[in-house]
Design an enzyme around this catalytic site. Structure first.
Site, mmCIF file in Angstrom:
data_model
loop_
_atom_site.group_PDB
_atom_site.id
_atom_site.type_symbol
_atom_site.label_atom_id
_atom_site.label_comp_id
_atom_site.label_asym_id
_atom_site.label_seq_id
_atom_site.Cartn_x
_atom_site.Cartn_y
_atom_site.Cartn_z
ATOM 1 N N CYS A 19 35.914 -21.508 52.331
ATOM 2 C CA CYS A 19 34.800 -21.808 51.440
ATOM 3 C C CYS A 19 35.062 -23.038 50.575
ATOM 4 O O CYS A 19 34.138 -23.765 50.213
ATOM 5 C CB CYS A 19 34.533 -20.591 50.558
ATOM 6 N N HIS A 46 27.009 -21.083 50.255
ATOM 7 C CA HIS A 46 28.461 -20.918 50.405
ATOM 8 C C HIS A 46 28.810 -20.546 51.840
ATOM 9 O O HIS A 46 27.957 -20.153 52.631
ATOM 10 C CB HIS A 46 28.989 -19.857 49.420
ATOM 11 N N HIS A 89 36.605 -17.756 45.210
ATOM 12 C CA HIS A 89 35.568 -18.023 46.200
ATOM 13 C C HIS A 89 34.708 -19.184 45.701
ATOM 14 O O HIS A 89 34.409 -19.267 44.523
ATOM 15 C CB HIS A 89 34.721 -16.778 46.441
#
Ligand SMILES: [Zn+2]
Length: 164
Positions: free
Chosen positions: A136, A41, A29
């Site tokens: 992301c 994010h 991530h």
């Protein structure tokens, strides 16, 4: 032989693209460290921040705009080790590194990276970001370079992050 993961972790500097493992390394991530222990994010539609227990560190400062959110680094990492995504690496090095850990593209100066990420968070006329970013990594790379690109998707080396 396993490909090298990344350079040894250093503490992130404001404007760094950081990432960490999710689901025991099933995927990574990604986000932008903006300083003051905060990270911006892109999070998945399915998992908004609402149900999370209030964090004493970022609870008051936690901001959310659609799928883009600002959380503290501890909430971002969820106990995993912070890794720094490197920019401007020579192609020969890039070829030998694990996909989704570095880019040959050059990073913009940190203040431009932070203002890009903050701009998306505050929705300052950047348009429908969900049309630009699939995940992301796209988001973080776009903030860093002005280009949306994801090695997680391109190379099929790692499963695409579902941004949890
Ligand atoms: Zn937090």
């Amino acid at each position: 032989m396993a490909l090298p993961e990344s350079k040894p972790a250093r503490f992130p500097q404001p404007g760094d693209h950081i990432y960490c493992r999710r689901k025991n390394g099933l995927y990574d991530h990604h986000g932008i460290y903006v300083g003051d222990d905060m990270v911006i994010h892109l999070q998945g539609k399915a998992k908004k921040l609402g149900p999370l227990p209030a964090c004493h560190k970022c609870g008051d400062k936690r901001v959310e705009n659609g799928e883009i959110a600002k959380v503290c680094i501890n909430c971002f990492l969820q106990g995993e080790t912070v890794q720094i995504y490197d920019y401007g690496v020579p192609f020969s090095e890039f070829e030998n590194r694990k996909r989704g850990t570095c880019s040959v593209l050059r990073s913009k100066p940190p203040h431009e990276v932070i203002s890009a990420a903050t701009g998306f968070l505050e929705g300052n006329g950047f348009g429908p970001y969900n049309m630009i970013f699939n995940n992301c990594e796209h988001f973080a790379m776009y903030c860093k370079t002005g280009k949306a690109d994801s090695h997680q998707i391109e190379m099929n080396f790692v499963a695409v992050c579902v941004c949890m």
